[in-house]
Every structure is written in structure tokens, then in C-alpha cells.
Write an enzyme that holds these catalytic residues in place. Structure first.
Site, mmCIF file in Angstrom:
data_model
loop_
_atom_site.group_PDB
_atom_site.id
_atom_site.type_symbol
_atom_site.label_atom_id
_atom_site.label_comp_id
_atom_site.label_asym_id
_atom_site.label_seq_id
_atom_site.Cartn_x
_atom_site.Cartn_y
_atom_site.Cartn_z
ATOM 1 N N ARG A 1 0.856 -1.177 0.000
ATOM 2 C CA ARG A 1 0.000 0.000 0.000
ATOM 3 C C ARG A 1 0.900 1.239 0.000
ATOM 4 O O ARG A 1 2.096 1.157 0.304
ATOM 5 C CB ARG A 1 -0.894 0.002 1.236
ATOM 6 C CG ARG A 1 -1.891 -1.125 1.274
ATOM 7 C CD ARG A 1 -2.443 -1.333 2.692
ATOM 8 N NE ARG A 1 -3.102 -0.132 3.181
ATOM 9 C CZ ARG A 1 -3.334 0.112 4.473
ATOM 10 N NH1 ARG A 1 -2.915 -0.721 5.401
ATOM 11 N NH2 ARG A 1 -3.967 1.220 4.837
ATOM 12 N N THR B 1 -11.784 6.289 17.446
ATOM 13 C CA THR B 1 -11.264 4.985 17.036
ATOM 14 C C THR B 1 -12.304 4.329 16.151
ATOM 15 O O THR B 1 -13.501 4.567 16.320
ATOM 16 C CB THR B 1 -10.949 4.060 18.226
ATOM 17 O OG1 THR B 1 -10.470 2.801 17.717
ATOM 18 C CG2 THR B 1 -12.180 3.789 19.069
ATOM 19 N N SER C 1 -11.906 0.902 15.718
ATOM 20 C CA SER C 1 -11.732 -0.497 16.110
ATOM 21 C C SER C 1 -12.811 -0.880 17.111
ATOM 22 O O SER C 1 -12.927 -0.271 18.174
ATOM 23 C CB SER C 1 -10.343 -0.679 16.739
ATOM 24 O OG SER C 1 -10.311 -1.815 17.577
ATOM 25 N N LEU C 2 -13.604 -1.912 16.797
ATOM 26 C CA LEU C 2 -14.617 -2.376 17.742
ATOM 27 C C LEU C 2 -13.978 -2.906 19.018
ATOM 28 O O LEU C 2 -14.543 -2.784 20.101
ATOM 29 C CB LEU C 2 -15.481 -3.460 17.097
ATOM 30 C CG LEU C 2 -16.602 -2.981 16.177
ATOM 31 C CD1 LEU C 2 -17.331 -4.169 15.568
ATOM 32 C CD2 LEU C 2 -17.594 -2.098 16.921
ATOM 33 N N GLY D 1 -8.902 6.510 8.124
ATOM 34 C CA GLY D 1 -7.826 7.183 7.419
ATOM 35 C C GLY D 1 -6.477 6.635 7.843
ATOM 36 O O GLY D 1 -6.368 5.882 8.812
ATOM 37 N N ASN D 2 -5.434 7.002 7.091
ATOM 38 C CA ASN D 2 -4.104 6.546 7.467
ATOM 39 C C ASN D 2 -3.633 7.306 8.712
ATOM 40 O O ASN D 2 -4.329 8.187 9.227
ATOM 41 C CB ASN D 2 -3.118 6.680 6.294
ATOM 42 C CG ASN D 2 -2.950 8.118 5.828
ATOM 43 O OD1 ASN D 2 -2.891 9.042 6.628
ATOM 44 N ND2 ASN D 2 -2.874 8.308 4.516
ATOM 45 N N THR E 1 -3.563 11.111 8.548
ATOM 46 C CA THR E 1 -4.918 11.664 8.488
ATOM 47 C C THR E 1 -5.559 11.666 9.864
ATOM 48 O O THR E 1 -6.210 12.642 10.277
ATOM 49 C CB THR E 1 -5.781 10.835 7.510
ATOM 50 O OG1 THR E 1 -5.197 10.902 6.211
ATOM 51 C CG2 THR E 1 -7.202 11.378 7.446
ATOM 52 N N ARG E 2 -5.375 10.587 10.619
ATOM 53 C CA ARG E 2 -5.968 10.496 11.954
ATOM 54 C C ARG E 2 -5.371 11.551 12.892
ATOM 55 O O ARG E 2 -6.094 12.187 13.659
ATOM 56 C CB ARG E 2 -5.762 9.093 12.515
ATOM 57 C CG ARG E 2 -6.488 8.026 11.722
ATOM 58 C CD ARG E 2 -6.268 6.636 12.296
ATOM 59 N NE ARG E 2 -6.817 5.627 11.395
ATOM 60 C CZ ARG E 2 -7.276 4.439 11.775
ATOM 61 N NH1 ARG E 2 -7.266 4.109 13.049
ATOM 62 N NH2 ARG E 2 -7.751 3.589 10.898
ATOM 63 N N CYS F 1 -13.120 -8.267 11.350
ATOM 64 C CA CYS F 1 -12.871 -7.013 12.059
ATOM 65 C C CYS F 1 -14.147 -6.459 12.672
ATOM 66 O O CYS F 1 -14.123 -5.438 13.339
ATOM 67 C CB CYS F 1 -12.228 -5.978 11.143
ATOM 68 S SG CYS F 1 -13.353 -5.304 9.943
#
Length: 300
Positions: free
Chosen positions: A9, A123, A125-126, A146-147, A150-151, A238
Site C-alpha cells: 500500500r 477509534t 476499532s470495535l 484514514g491513514n 490523516t488520523r 474485524c
């Protein structure tokens, strides 16, 4: 000397990871080029991964490049790699792990405990959502995609009071100074494979596997095999609010896992094990036993 192409990527972190592997292979006499690609996971930023196909969106295009012969290997953050690879692909190498822990990043607050009631934490992420709710049910948890850059920019723009990121990515990009607090696993249990790099190849590429063998780290590989077996035993997507973290203590593999109910804040099912482990099959079996204990405790 062999000539290899790495599919990667094009985010800054993904390129760092690919260039790291490129450098290690070049030091061993191989000629290595990079094939930069944009994946669907990089393009879809307005919805959570669990709603658009999961973390496999970050690897599919790279696998197509391997299948078509445009690349010989793909470097992944192992926590982004689906628990079961498609037929014809192998996880050929797991490298020594960076810091597997989660990090709290904020422009104003030192720790999660310092946030005022109702503060906004970012976040997507669950796993982090259910663990954050268990620690601070009074916080407002908002999606953050975002990457890495970006975050951080969204945080700096004031959209969040704090965000939670993987410590490994920040450290790899020289951004460790952004970390206000690193969560110990006793506070926030990491995701399966977090902090480790995995290298995927086409099955049958013995030449690539042989070149990658010196880069592998057996202790890390045993740990992540157990962690990924826990995840696989509970569905492995995920959209699963699941944490699993293992470490080697001598010949013993110590593993702890936690599942959180996304519909009931603070409800966590935990399981742990410690077994003597010498190979990947034994490590996988330990993870499967832990998954069974989670299911017996109510995880679904």
C-alpha cells in the site's frame, strides 16, 4: 542473487514497512523493487471497515498482484491480514514484533483518565470501543478512519479530545513523541497480531520463502499464531470486538483474550492460558482452547 518485487500500500506507514523489508533483503544480496498500490480499504473512508468488507480490503489488490506475477511478496501489518488466507497464498514470514500495545494520543490531556466526562475519543476499532467503554463508560466514542497522518490531523484540527492508535505505527514513523500514554495490556488488551509484520507469498514459491526465512522471528510467530487462532475460533472478522495478546516466557506461551459485548457497555468475557509451546501447531491449539473458553463464557 534473486530479484524480487514487493507489493505495498502507498500510505506512509505501509511504505516504511515495505522499505524495511526491502533493506533487509538487499543486505542479503537480493535486488528488490517496490510496487505501490492503493487498496479499496484506503479508498473507502466514510464507513467503518466492518460495514464494507473488513480488513481484507487492505490486502486484496496486493494478492491480485502476487497472483498475476507482478509482485513476489506483500508486506502487511499482521493485524490487517484475514485469519484465513485465500487458497494459493501462504504467510511465509512473521518478523520480530514492535511494541504491540495501544497508545493514547491527545493535544491537551496526558491520559485517558484525565479526559472530562463526555469527551470525544476517536477509534474505528470495535475492540478498542468495547475496551474503552469498560474503562470510561462516560466518554463519547466516535469513528476515526484514514491513514496515520490523516488520523493525527483530525485530532490536531480539534475533532477529537483524544484518539487511540497502535504504538508500533507511531514508533516506526518517528512519531513516538505524539504518544501521551501507552496502555499496558492489563488496561487495554491488544489486537491479534498487533505490532507484527507478516509477509505473504504465492504458494509454491520456495525461492521467495527461502529468501525470507532469515527475517522470521520464531517467538513472535508462535505468539501471533496463538492470537490469530483465538480470532479464527470466534469468526475472525474485524466486526468482532475481540482482543488477544500472547508473549513467550521461556518455553511457555502466555496468552490472554477478551471479548466485549458491543450492545452492553462494560460486559467483557476474558480467558487466559499458559502452555509449553514448541511449534506453530501447538501455539494454534492453545489459541483454539482460549477461543473455546471465551465461547463458554458467553462470547459470540
Amino acid at each position: 542473487m534473486s530479484q524480487f518485487t514487493i507489493a505495498t500500500r502507498e500510505s506512509r506507514l505501509a511504505l516504511w514497512q515495505a522499505e524495511h523489508v526491502q533493506s533487509l533483503l538487499q543486505q542479503r544480496g537480493h535486488a528488490v523493487t517496490l510496487l505501490g498500490m492503493t487498496t479499496k480499504g484506503d479508498q473507502i473512508l466514510d464507513r467503518s471497515l466492518s460495514k464494507v468488507g473488513g480488513k481484507g480490503l487492505f490486502v486484496k489488490e496486493l494478492e491480485v498482484a502476487l497472483e498475476e506475477g507482478r509482485a513476489d511478496l506483500a508486506v502487511h501489518s499482521l493485524k490487517d491480514v484475514p485469519m484465513d488466507l485465500p487458497e494459493g497464498f501462504d504467510l511465509a514470514c512473521v518478523m520480530e514484533r514492535e511494541d504491540p500495545r495501544d497508545a493514547f494520543v491527545s493535544t491537551r490531556y496526558e491520559r485517558l483518565a484525565d479526559l472530562p466526562q463526555g469527551a470525544v475519543v476517536g477509534t474505528s476499532s470495535l475492540r478498542r470501543v468495547v475496551l474503552l467503554r469498560a474503562l470510561r463508560p462516560d466518554l463519547k466514542i466516535e469513528p476515526l478512519r484514514g491513514n496515520l497522518d490523516t488520523r493525527l490531523r483530525k485530532l490536531d484540527d480539534g475533532q477529537y479530545d483524544g484518539i487511540v492508535l497502535a504504538a508500533a505505527g507511531l514508533k516506526r514513523l518517528g512519531l513516538a513523541a505524539r504518544i501521551r500514554h501507552v496502555f499496558e495490556p492489563t488496561e487495554m488488551l491488544p489486537a491479534a497480531g498487533q505490532g507484527a509484520l507478516g509477509i505473504e507469498i504465492r504458494s509454491g514459491r520456495a525461492d521467495v520463502a527461502a529468501a525470507l526465512a532469515p527475517l522470521a522471528h520464531q517467538g513472535t510467530w508462535l505468539c501471533v499464531a496463538a492470537e490469530r487462532a483465538v480470532s479464527r475460533g470466534l469468526g475472525g472478522s474485524c466486526s468482532m470486538p475481540l482482543a488477544a495478546h500472547a508473549r513467550m516466557e521461556g518455553e511457555y506461551l502466555q496468552i490472554e483474550a477478551a471479548w466485549g459485548d458491543p450492545d452492553q457497555a462494560g460486559v467483557l468475557v476474558r480467558a487466559r492460558s499458559a502452555e509449553i509451546v514448541a511449534d506453530l501447531a501447538q501455539a494454534t491449539a492453545v489459541g483454539e482452547h482460549v477461543a473455546a473458553r471465551l465461547r463458554a463464557g458467553g462470547a459470540r
